[in-house]
Design an enzyme around this catalytic site. Sequence first.
Site, short mmCIF file in Angstrom:
data_model
loop_
_atom_site.label_atom_id
_atom_site.label_comp_id
_atom_site.label_asym_id
_atom_site.label_seq_id
_atom_site.Cartn_x
_atom_site.Cartn_y
_atom_site.Cartn_z
N HIS A 8 15.77 56.46 21.91
CA HIS A 8 14.48 56.45 22.76
C HIS A 8 14.08 54.84 22.72
CE1 HIS A 8 10.50 58.21 24.40
NE2 HIS A 8 10.25 56.85 24.06
N GLU A 9 13.75 54.48 21.28
CA GLU A 9 13.13 53.11 21.51
C GLU A 9 13.95 52.03 22.09
OE1 GLU A 9 10.12 53.14 20.93
OE2 GLU A 9 10.03 55.29 19.99
N CYS A 67 6.47 60.17 24.95
CA CYS A 67 6.23 58.83 24.63
C CYS A 67 4.81 58.40 24.83
CB CYS A 67 7.00 58.32 25.85
SG CYS A 67 7.02 56.56 25.97
N HIS A 104 13.76 51.33 25.43
CA HIS A 104 12.45 50.75 25.93
C HIS A 104 12.91 49.14 25.94
CE1 HIS A 104 9.15 53.34 26.37
NE2 HIS A 104 9.18 54.02 25.24
#
Length: 173
Positions: free
Chosen positions: A143-144, A101, A147
């Site tokens: 993953h995004e 990341c 966030h």
Amino acid sequence: MKESLEIAQLGNPILRQQAQLVDNLSDQHLQRLIDELITTVVSQNGVGIAAPQVSQSYRLFIVASRPNLRYPHAPVMEPTVMLNPRIIAHSQEMVKDWEGCLSIPGIRGLVPRYRSVEVEYTGRDGQLQQQELTDFVARIFQHEYDHLNGIVFLDRVESTQEMITEQEYLKRV
Ligand code: ZN
């Protein structure tokens, strides 16, 4: 060419916030932010970047897979802007693979993710899109997406034994 933005690093509280829905697609600030995110993800050898990583707490990210110094085997795709993304369905099967990341430099971890996800998002042009993503691109999306909900990949690593330095990671690929 737009400027590359400063990346919020782990410890910055913005990475732990729930991001806000985007509702002003024609806003110039937003269109500029999208351009800057694309410039930033490319210049930093990322394969994805979410708005909270540049201290803009909006539900917006870029998926931009391509082989680079940090991910030598990534598949090639055009950078894709995803606004207000959602996961509609996912495979039962999960796979573990290494992630890094831009907000957590120097560390990789083995992260379990769904092998495929069916997703919905609004594109830069305001059109609603539905897509089935698999493998590495599905991983980037998940993953995004995390966030936007204040989650980082380290939260999903199952054991500290499954964390390594980026230097070690690059020896293995
Ligand atoms: Zn990240």
